[in-house]
Write an enzyme that holds these catalytic residues in place. Structure first.
Site, PDB file in Angstrom:
ATOM      1  N   ASP A 107       0.841  -1.198   0.000  1.00  0.00           N
ATOM      2  CA  ASP A 107       0.000   0.000   0.000  1.00  0.00           C
ATOM      3  C   ASP A 107       0.879   1.252   0.000  1.00  0.00           C
ATOM      4  OD1 ASP A 107      -2.140  -1.710   0.247  1.00  0.00           O
ATOM      5  OD2 ASP A 107      -2.242  -1.518   2.437  1.00  0.00           O
TER       6      ASP A 107
HETATM    7  N1  URA Z   1      -1.087  -6.036   3.808  1.00  0.00           N
HETATM    8  C1  URA Z   1      -1.616  -4.797   3.845  1.00  0.00           C
HETATM    9  O1  URA Z   1      -2.660  -4.575   4.430  1.00  0.00           O
HETATM   10  N2  URA Z   1      -0.950  -3.812   3.210  1.00  0.00           N
HETATM   11  C2  URA Z   1       0.225  -3.993   2.571  1.00  0.00           C
HETATM   12  O2  URA Z   1       0.803  -3.039   2.023  1.00  0.00           O
HETATM   13  C3  URA Z   1       0.762  -5.294   2.552  1.00  0.00           C
HETATM   14  C4  URA Z   1       0.089  -6.305   3.181  1.00  0.00           C
END
Ligand code: URA
Length: 231
Positions: A107
């Site tokens: 993310d």
């Molecule tokens: N899980 C998440 O919620 N976000 C990420 O960036 C990676 C794994």
């Protein structure tokens, strides 16, 4: 990968220019194979034997690097979504074909280990849940977790919102206070945040410290390093 191909096709697919541009490099005598100047763009050669201005080509057998993803950058290729992690890499890499892509996504606000490649077989091998490649996340929660989460995550019974298949068993280590470490062997959309949300917790900070055998070592945010496929 070491099959001979047309020199112009190799140079173009490794990002050295359009077909027309690489023909220009060849016509200018800048491309050699075994010290012999190549003037025929359709001549076949093995990528690793080609030199441009006496230097080997970059990643002639496929690109594989580890990037320390900083917060605030997106894994999307779409510029409208914000600053792209790809813009932290040398621009020539973005002209490669097959395209350079991240192996799974993090993310925008997540930091840490992001593997980047143009090798689609490698993407499959490292992302398929069948291969059980471990991903380790360090997270800070909005409040101290209950001990029962360790059992819940390990049970393989957690079904996330709008999904039918339970998450594979995951290893949760409580680090004290609001700090936890979670190890997954799959990579569903926003998986860590959704697993905690399922039990009413919010993830305030998320960092991936390991992907398979790959860790950040001394890389600082925004830095990348070539890594070995067999590692
Ligand atoms: N899980 C998440 O919620 N976000 C990420 O960036 C990676 C794994």
């Amino acid at each position: 990968m070491d099959t001979p191909r047309r020199i112009e096709q190799i140079l173009a697919s490794l990002g050295y220019g359009s077909r027309r541009e690489v023909r220009g490099l060849i016509a200018a005598g800048r491309v050699t194979v075994g010290d012999v100047v190549q003037d025929d763009p359709s001549r076949k050669a093995v990528p690793a034997t080609i030199r441009l201005d006496h230097a080997p080509l970059e990643f002639p057998e496929g690109l594989f690097v580890l990037l320390h993803k900083p917060a605030g950058w997106v894994c999307s290729h779409d510029r409208r979504e914000g600053r792209r992690v790809y813009d932290l890499l040398p621009p020539r890499w973005l002209r490669r074909n097959p395209a350079v892509t991240s192996i799974g996504r993090l993310d925008r606000d997540t930091t840490g280990v992001l593997l980047i490649t143009d090798d689609l077989a490698l993407v499959h091998r490292l992302t398929s849940p069948k291969h059980h490649v471990e991903k380790v996340y360090e997270a800070t929660l909005d409040r101290a977790p209950e001990l029962r989460l360790v059992q819940e995550f390990a049970s393989g019974t957690v079904v996330l919102d709008s999904e039918q298949k339970p998450c594979l068993p995951a290893r949760l280590v409580l680090r004290g206070g609001v700090e936890v470490e979670l190890t997954l062997t799959e990579g569903r959309f926003h998986q860590v945040k959704r697993m905690f949300a399922h039990f009413g917790y919010e993830v305030c900070r998320l960092h991936r410290s390991r992907f398979g055998d790959y860790t950040l070592g001394a890389l600082t945010p925004g830095q990348w390093l070539e890594v070995n496929r067999g590692q």
